[in-house]
Design an enzyme around this catalytic site. Structure first.
Site, PDB file in Angstrom:
ATOM      1  CE  LYS A 124      75.250  17.953   0.365  1.00 40.14           C
ATOM      2  NZ  LYS A 124      74.809  19.373   1.055  1.00 40.14           N
ATOM      3  CG  ASP A 177      78.635  17.134   1.826  1.00 37.41           C
ATOM      4  OD1 ASP A 177      78.206  16.086   2.610  1.00 37.41           O
ATOM      5  OD2 ASP A 177      78.279  18.371   1.953  1.00 37.41           O
ATOM      6  NE  ARG A 205      78.628  24.118   9.664  1.00 32.67           N
ATOM      7  CZ  ARG A 205      77.508  24.866   9.531  1.00 32.67           C
ATOM      8  NH1 ARG A 205      76.792  25.541  10.401  1.00 32.67           N
ATOM      9  NH2 ARG A 205      77.049  25.090   8.276  1.00 32.67           N
TER      10      ARG A 205
END
Length: 499
Positions: free
Chosen positions: A279, A272, A353
């Site tokens: 990030k 991720d 999610r």
């Protein structure tokens, strides 16, 4: 590691080391230990009476026998206060023995049973000792070309017990503990693998291996299959990656007369980057572990397949990457989930999610009557609970109580967060049904409640393992790296639902 029961008297054991458990506050030895202590010129009694050894939990003191008994060394092991000894204490203390023995290069170790004198069932004692031993011996060093573990740890562990009537129960516990440890180790290995090795395809291959080992039904959905099912939320996350996504479905039916089917759903982001909402570079390497939920589900299915509880389980894993590219999904996009609800994307780094909701919908379509999902979902969970406790968000307090009991059996800590209606207001979108991040604050709760919008009223628990999926250091039966959290808790939860 070989572990078995031995009925020989402790002073007669031929071993590199023998381990004697002593409670905090002990003033005198039992008859068996007194006899050995006499051969050692009373040194054990001297260590206790002089308080050179106090018996605090995990305290150790090594005494050299100098040929006075067959064993080369005697390790005094502090059991802590007698009234504090629990199942997980047994795991921790056995792990301590294995690590200390390895440090002093003892390959053959004999130890007294821990917990039998506290009324803990022999089978459970055997199980916990086996778990502690195997999990403490775990190392992930396959990529080292030097300094690799070369089998220098404990090879044989003997449990000293003179009551032959309980030996079969102890040995049955060893077998159960070995399977629980093996499933946990599978999860640890998956989390520790680098993302260039553990791609979504590689994760699917591992799932096939687990299923084939235990005769479980498995299917792998490819991108085209997911497109036909309308999994726009899951597939939206995957658009920026060159790695094809996989939806893994494993089915176990241990009680076909039971209409209850437990759905276990795991987030499997093998890497991720955050996507377009990239990030920071510092710490991004740890995002290879963003599939800790999937690892726990696969490890749990290995245990379930091995121990065969009388329950029905469907495991669903969404495996993919979240990467930036010219094709990646973007802040401001609107995705349509499998169940038809629309989601406004405010942050592409809130991707787990989005994968999970389509996996949950698929689990329900496959017949799941209740859902447990696991995910390294939010940094907010680490802010709230650190690296000690897994957060729970749920719509069913009775189900949560079952989870508490299962986690206690596993020696894992969980805690339910509130889910008041006011929190749901924070994930409402002005232009879609939902938005993928809530307003400021309560990040773990709003992420969990976002998932809860897709369970269609079924009993459901969300487990946020962001802080517990990785062990920051070597302690107890944990090694630095993937912890395997959730595997044993899931098994005990499933087992508790047998009818």
């Amino acid at each position: 590691m070989k572990i078995q029961v031995m009925k020989d008297q402790i002073k007669e054991i031929m071993a590199d080391a023998i381990v004697i458990g002593i409670y905090e506050g002990t003033k005198s030895l039992n008859d068996n230990l007194k006899s050995m202590d006499l051969q050692l010129d009373g040194i054990i009694t001297e260590m206790i009476s002089s308080e050179a050894f106090k018996g605090k939990e995990g305290e150790t003191l090594v005494i050299y026998s100098l040929g006075r008994i067959p064993a080369k060394k005697i390790m005094l092991l502090g059991l802590g206060k007698e009234t504090d000894l629990k199942e997980d204490t047994i795991r921790r203390l056995t792990a301590k023995v294995v690590r200390e023995a390895e440090a002093m290069k003892a390959k053959v170790v004999a130890m007294t049973a821990i917990g039998l004198d506290r009324g803990i069932a022999p089978e459970l004692v055997g199980q916990c000792m086996m778990e502690g031993a195997d999990l403490a011996a775990y190392k992930f060093d396959k990529y080292k070309t030097t300094d690799r573990n070369s089998g220098e740890g404990v090879q044989e562990l003997y449990l000293l017990n003179e009551e032959e009537s309980i030996n079969k129960d102890l040995e049955k516990g060893f077998q159960t503990g070995a399977k629980l440890a093996q499933g946990t180790i599978i999860a640890r290995n998956l989390v520790n693998e680098p993302s260039n090795v553990l791609t979504p395809t590689a994760m699917a291959d591992k799932a096939i291996e687990i299923a084939n080992n235990h005769g479980l039904e498995i299917s792998i959905l490819e991108k085209e299959d997911m497109e036909k099912l309308g999994m726009g939320s899951f597939l939206g996350v995957t658009k920026g990656s060159e790695e094809p996504p996989k939806l893994i479905a494993i089915k176990y039916f241990g009680n076909k007369e039971d209409e209850e089917i437990i759905g276990l759903v795991g987030k499997g982001l093998t890497f991720d980057s955050g996507g377009i909402s990239l990030k920071p570079g510092a710490g991004m390497d740890a995002m290879k572990s963003d599939m800790g939920g999937a690892a726990a589900v696969l490890g749990a299915m290995d245990v379930i397949g091995a121990l065969k509880p009388k329950v029905n389980v469907i495991a669903i894993v969404g495996a993919c990457e979240n990467m930036p590219s010219g094709k990646a999904y973007k802040p401001g996009d609107i995705l349509t989930s499998m169940n038809g609800k629309t989601i406004e994307i405010l942050n592409t780094d809130a991707e787990g999610r989005l994968v999970l909701i389509d996996c949950i919908t698929y689990a329900l379509k496959q017949g799941a009557t209740r859902i447990v999902d696991l995910a390294t979902l939010t940094g907010a969970c680490i802010v709230a609970l650190g690296h000690v406790t897994t957060a729970l968000v749920s719509n069913d307090d009775d189900f949560v109580q079952q989870m508490y009991l299962a986690a206690e059996r596993a020696g894992e800590k969980v805690w339910q967060l509130p889910s008041f209606p006011e929190y749901k207001e924070l994930i409402k979108s002005d232009i879609a049904d939902l938005k993928n991040v809530g307003d400021k604050g309560a990040g773990t709760i709003t992420a969990g409640l976002f998932l809860g919008e897709f369970v269609e009223g079924r009993p459901w628990i969300h487990m946020d393992i962001a802080g517990t999926a990785m062990a920051l250091g070597t302690k107890g039966y944990y090694a630095k790296g993937g912890s395997g959290v959730g595997v044993r808790t899931l098994y005990h939860l499933v087992k508790s639902m047998e009818k």
